[in-house]
Design a protein around this motif. Structure first.
Motif, PDB file in Angstrom:
ATOM      1  N   ASP A 161      93.866  57.927  97.275  1.00  0.00           N
ATOM      2  CA  ASP A 161      93.335  58.894  96.175  1.00  0.00           C
ATOM      3  C   ASP A 161      93.001  57.910  95.042  1.00  0.00           C
ATOM      4  OD1 ASP A 161      93.609  61.046  98.148  1.00  0.00           O
ATOM      5  OD2 ASP A 161      95.651  61.529  97.275  1.00  0.00           O
ATOM      6  N   THR A 162      93.888  57.046  94.511  1.00  0.00           N
ATOM      7  CA  THR A 162      93.812  56.577  93.273  1.00  0.00           C
ATOM      8  C   THR A 162      93.266  54.829  93.350  1.00  0.00           C
ATOM      9  OG1 THR A 162      96.109  55.689  93.100  1.00  0.00           O
ATOM     10  CG2 THR A 162      95.609  57.887  92.444  1.00  0.00           C
ATOM     11  N   ASN A 163      93.386  54.384  94.511  1.00  0.00           N
ATOM     12  CA  ASN A 163      92.863  52.997  94.839  1.00  0.00           C
ATOM     13  C   ASN A 163      93.988  52.040  94.214  1.00  0.00           C
ATOM     14  OD1 ASN A 163      91.143  51.326  96.478  1.00  0.00           O
ATOM     15  ND2 ASN A 163      90.209  50.603  94.489  1.00  0.00           N
ATOM     16  N   ARG A 164      95.222  52.505  93.759  1.00  0.00           N
ATOM     17  CA  ARG A 164      96.048  51.751  93.381  1.00  0.00           C
ATOM     18  C   ARG A 164      96.938  51.130  94.234  1.00  0.00           C
ATOM     19  NH1 ARG A 164     101.396  52.666  91.653  1.00  0.00           N
ATOM     20  NH2 ARG A 164     101.288  54.921  92.236  1.00  0.00           N
ATOM     21  N   VAL A 165      97.081  49.832  93.999  1.00  0.00           N
ATOM     22  CA  VAL A 165      98.113  48.987  95.073  1.00  0.00           C
ATOM     23  C   VAL A 165      99.554  49.448  94.906  1.00  0.00           C
ATOM     24  CG1 VAL A 165      98.891  46.720  95.894  1.00  0.00           C
ATOM     25  CG2 VAL A 165      96.599  47.050  95.132  1.00  0.00           C
ATOM     26  N   VAL A 166     100.108  50.114  95.956  1.00  0.00           N
ATOM     27  CA  VAL A 166     101.574  50.347  95.715  1.00  0.00           C
ATOM     28  C   VAL A 166     102.480  49.369  96.666  1.00  0.00           C
ATOM     29  CG1 VAL A 166     100.755  52.739  95.242  1.00  0.00           C
ATOM     30  CG2 VAL A 166     101.284  52.140  97.651  1.00  0.00           C
ATOM     31  N   GLY A 167     102.130  48.584  97.216  1.00  0.00           N
ATOM     32  CA  GLY A 167     102.899  47.615  98.041  1.00  0.00           C
ATOM     33  C   GLY A 167     102.183  46.376  98.392  1.00  0.00           C
ATOM     34  N   ILE A 168     102.844  45.268  98.464  1.00  0.00           N
ATOM     35  CA  ILE A 168     102.205  44.046  98.974  1.00  0.00           C
ATOM     36  C   ILE A 168     103.564  43.334  99.689  1.00  0.00           C
ATOM     37  CG2 ILE A 168     101.306  41.749  98.557  1.00  0.00           C
ATOM     38  CD1 ILE A 168     100.096  42.763  96.178  1.00  0.00           C
ATOM     39  N   HIS A 169     103.237  43.041 101.111  1.00  0.00           N
ATOM     40  CA  HIS A 169     104.057  42.360 102.003  1.00  0.00           C
ATOM     41  C   HIS A 169     103.577  41.214 102.723  1.00  0.00           C
ATOM     42  CE1 HIS A 169     106.249  46.106 101.038  1.00  0.00           C
ATOM     43  NE2 HIS A 169     105.438  46.753 100.953  1.00  0.00           N
ATOM     44  N   MET A 170     104.278  40.214 102.878  1.00  0.00           N
ATOM     45  CA  MET A 170     103.931  39.077 103.357  1.00  0.00           C
ATOM     46  C   MET A 170     104.870  38.227 103.950  1.00  0.00           C
ATOM     47  SD  MET A 170     102.986  36.688 100.034  1.00  0.00           S
ATOM     48  CE  MET A 170     101.726  37.853  99.598  1.00  0.00           C
ATOM     49  N   ILE A 171     104.256  37.397 105.069  1.00  0.00           N
ATOM     50  CA  ILE A 171     105.474  36.337 105.843  1.00  0.00           C
ATOM     51  C   ILE A 171     104.462  34.963 106.054  1.00  0.00           C
ATOM     52  CG2 ILE A 171     104.847  37.520 107.879  1.00  0.00           C
ATOM     53  CD1 ILE A 171     107.303  36.491 108.957  1.00  0.00           C
ATOM     54  N   GLY A 172     105.079  34.027 105.605  1.00  0.00           N
ATOM     55  CA  GLY A 172     104.288  32.866 105.868  1.00  0.00           C
ATOM     56  C   GLY A 172     104.818  31.734 104.667  1.00  0.00           C
ATOM     57  N   PRO A 173     104.342  30.585 104.840  1.00  0.00           N
ATOM     58  CA  PRO A 173     104.615  29.512 104.203  1.00  0.00           C
ATOM     59  C   PRO A 173     104.546  29.868 102.619  1.00  0.00           C
ATOM     60  CG  PRO A 173     103.234  28.658 105.803  1.00  0.00           C
ATOM     61  CD  PRO A 173     103.284  30.084 105.966  1.00  0.00           C
ATOM     62  N   ASP A 174     105.572  29.789 101.991  1.00  0.00           N
ATOM     63  CA  ASP A 174     105.659  30.030 100.305  1.00  0.00           C
ATOM     64  C   ASP A 174     105.179  31.207 100.090  1.00  0.00           C
ATOM     65  OD1 ASP A 174     106.170  26.977  99.896  1.00  0.00           O
ATOM     66  OD2 ASP A 174     103.826  26.769 100.074  1.00  0.00           O
ATOM     67  N   ALA A 175     105.507  32.371 100.925  1.00  0.00           N
ATOM     68  CA  ALA A 175     105.357  33.554 100.677  1.00  0.00           C
ATOM     69  C   ALA A 175     106.166  34.300  99.194  1.00  0.00           C
ATOM     70  CB  ALA A 175     105.773  34.507 101.868  1.00  0.00           C
ATOM     71  N   PRO A 176     107.175  33.642  98.971  1.00  0.00           N
ATOM     72  CA  PRO A 176     108.075  34.265  97.857  1.00  0.00           C
ATOM     73  C   PRO A 176     107.337  33.787  96.543  1.00  0.00           C
ATOM     74  CG  PRO A 176     109.659  33.362  99.604  1.00  0.00           C
ATOM     75  CD  PRO A 176     108.342  33.190 100.086  1.00  0.00           C
ATOM     76  N   GLU A 177     106.923  32.502  96.736  1.00  0.00           N
ATOM     77  CA  GLU A 177     106.124  32.041  95.487  1.00  0.00           C
ATOM     78  C   GLU A 177     104.869  32.702  95.225  1.00  0.00           C
ATOM     79  OE1 GLU A 177     107.964  29.503  93.993  1.00  0.00           O
ATOM     80  OE2 GLU A 177     109.119  29.145  95.610  1.00  0.00           O
ATOM     81  N   ILE A 178     104.158  33.097  96.091  1.00  0.00           N
ATOM     82  CA  ILE A 178     102.770  33.912  95.876  1.00  0.00           C
ATOM     83  C   ILE A 178     103.309  35.143  95.344  1.00  0.00           C
ATOM     84  CG2 ILE A 178     100.981  34.595  97.003  1.00  0.00           C
ATOM     85  CD1 ILE A 178     101.250  32.118  98.883  1.00  0.00           C
ATOM     86  N   LEU A 179     104.227  35.826  96.099  1.00  0.00           N
ATOM     87  CA  LEU A 179     104.563  37.169  95.864  1.00  0.00           C
ATOM     88  C   LEU A 179     104.900  37.352  94.425  1.00  0.00           C
ATOM     89  CD1 LEU A 179     104.916  40.024  97.341  1.00  0.00           C
ATOM     90  CD2 LEU A 179     107.068  39.704  96.817  1.00  0.00           C
ATOM     91  N   GLN A 180     105.586  36.598  93.889  1.00  0.00           N
ATOM     92  CA  GLN A 180     106.036  36.769  92.323  1.00  0.00           C
ATOM     93  C   GLN A 180     105.023  37.037  91.431  1.00  0.00           C
ATOM     94  OE1 GLN A 180     109.562  36.371  90.637  1.00  0.00           O
ATOM     95  NE2 GLN A 180     108.060  37.962  89.852  1.00  0.00           N
ATOM     96  N   ALA A 181     103.687  36.316  91.500  1.00  0.00           N
ATOM     97  CA  ALA A 181     102.855  36.660  90.811  1.00  0.00           C
ATOM     98  C   ALA A 181     101.988  38.208  91.220  1.00  0.00           C
ATOM     99  CB  ALA A 181     101.724  35.662  90.838  1.00  0.00           C
ATOM    100  N   ALA A 182     101.883  38.199  92.429  1.00  0.00           N
ATOM    101  CA  ALA A 182     101.508  39.418  92.916  1.00  0.00           C
ATOM    102  C   ALA A 182     102.197  40.671  92.501  1.00  0.00           C
ATOM    103  CB  ALA A 182     101.319  39.332  94.489  1.00  0.00           C
TER     104      ALA A 182
END
Length: 448
Positions: free
Chosen positions: A396-417
């Protein structure tokens, strides 16, 4: 004469207790902190820090193998557990010293003794000495839970795993949460045969199912065994020192090490909180309000002992909020929304915000965007392991409410996301951002 010996007496010098002590002292309070073991608490001494160093150590097995595809003439390498263990423990000691110096530089009195609550303003030390304080802060953390079955004493927990004399050849890991999956990856990477035993039929409950399922697939492909819907009946120690693990309706599992990673319970046993009328919940956690105050007006609690969110950065935020509110004339509360978390498995995974299931239940109409790909390094290394990025969007709002990932350096990437999710950015904001190529992180702005 002062009414109390201290303005603040903190029980427990872990992440939350240290932050609260340091900041309260900086605000001008007279502070003491009691620690019966080592300054630094679970995270520094027997948790996040030494575990992450073991994760790095274990990953060299794959890195050395992959290096050959990149032209490096890497010989067959032997692994020395004692060298890794001792180097990790030395680093832990170094960080403990840094924490101690920080407290001392802020003129916080460090009491190397067990402290228990004797009353609303009174603490008793194991030495028999009694100390009074205007406020008492309980920051004693949590303790590993051990299943109740005959022979459970033959197993170890994450408290003891960093001190093993030798690398066990066969490891049984009990549980399927983040600690279990992290140590399964560590031991497998270092060369042990690993079996994960879980009482339910899935791993990493609370994480996005699609992401946790991918970790299960990759772990099994690597050679980690999983036994689901299993309960322990007994553990027997054999004549050669090995163990035999008995479960319901299954053949017993032989093991050289049984690691219990079956959750952590608030560490309040024997703390004397009843002497001040401090209420606990059914798990033994200290009940607190939004300002970290217990049912006793002069006693507060932060961190895992409250069983709100068992994460080190959360305990630190709670300790900061407590100190600023009580002593700094800067009252504020911790926002528990959109807390990012990671599992340092092999490969690691990370997530922030709502999972797909949570979003469908709460919002109804959602859009899911994914990218399922092989990292460039894995392609050249002939490694079939695939990364998976997933974005959950409010339709309804196009707002990102969650991001989930698995792969090399995923935690490093997710902090900014996680900043973008916390800020309430839309999917269009990601689409409008030009990709940083070639990188794995660019998949976040290319999701379709």
């Amino acid at each position: 004469m002062a009414e109390f010996d201290y303005d603040l007496f903190v029980i427990g010098a872990g992440s939350g207790g240290v932050r609260a002590s340091r900041v309260s002292a900086a605000h001008g309070a007279k502070v003491a902190v009691a620690e019966e073991y080592r300054v630094g608490g679970t995270c520094v001494i027997r948790g996040c820090v030494p575990k992450k160093l073991l994760v790095y150590g274990a990953h060299f097995a794959e890195d050395l193998m992959d290096a050959r595809r990149f032209g490096w003439n890497v010989p067959e390498c032997d692994f020395d557990w004692a060298a890794l263990r001792d180097n990790v423990l030395a680093e832990v000691t170094r960080i403990e010293g840094a924490y101690t110096n920080t407290l001392e530089s802020h003129k916080v009195d460090i009491v190397h003794d067990r402290a228990t609550v004797a009353g609303p303003h009174e603490v008793t030390l194991a030495s028999g000495k009694t100390v009074t304080a205007r406020y008492i802060l309980v920051a004693t953390g949590a303790w590993p839970a051990i299943p109740q079955c005959p022979g459970a004493e033959h197993g170890i927990t994450s408290n003891e795993v960093f001190h093993l004399d030798a690398l066990p050849k066969r490891v049984v890991v009990a549980g399927a949460g983040y600690i279990a999956n992290e140590f399964a990856g560590i031991f497998h990477g270092l060369g042990s045969h690993v079996t994960v035993v879980n009482r339910s039929d899935r791993i990493l409950r609370g994480y996005d199912t699609q992401i946790s399922d991918r970790l299960l697939q990759i772990s099994m492909a690597k050679g980690i065994n999983f036994v689901f819907n299993a309960t322990f009946e007994k553990i027997e120690k054999q004549a050669d020192g090995s163990l035999l693990v008995f479960m319901n309706d299954r053949e017993p599992l032989p093991a050289d090490c049984l690691l219990f990673a079956t959750g952590r319970l608030p560490n309040t046993a024997g703390l004397g909180l009843e002497n001040a009328g401090v209420e606990l919940d059914e798990s033994g956690a200290v009940k607190v309000d939004e300002d970290n105050r217990s049912s006793c007006d002069s006693i507060f609690a932060v961190g895992d002992v409250t069983n709100r969110v068992q994460l080190t950065p959360v305990a630190i935020r709670e300790g900061q909020a407590f100190a600023d509110t009580v002593f700094g004339n800067k009252p504020h509360r911790v926002d528990y929304g959109c807390i990012p978390s990671a599992v340092f498995s092999h490969p690691p995974l990370a997530g922030v915000g709502m999972t797909e299931t949570q979003a469908r239940q709460k919002l109804g109409s959602v859009k899911i965007y994914t990218s399922d790909f092989r990292a460039m390094k894995n392609v050249l290394a002939n490694r079939n392991e695939r990364a998976l990025y997933k974005m959950v969007v409010d339709a309804d709002t196009n707002r990102v409410v969650g991001i989930h990932m698995i792969g090399p350096d995923a935690p490093e990437i997710l902090q900014a996301a996680a900043i973008a999710v916390k800020a309430g950015l839309t999917k269009q904001a990601f689409d409008d951002t030009i990709a940083l190529h070639p990188s794995m992180a660019e998949e976040l702005v290319l999701l379709k």
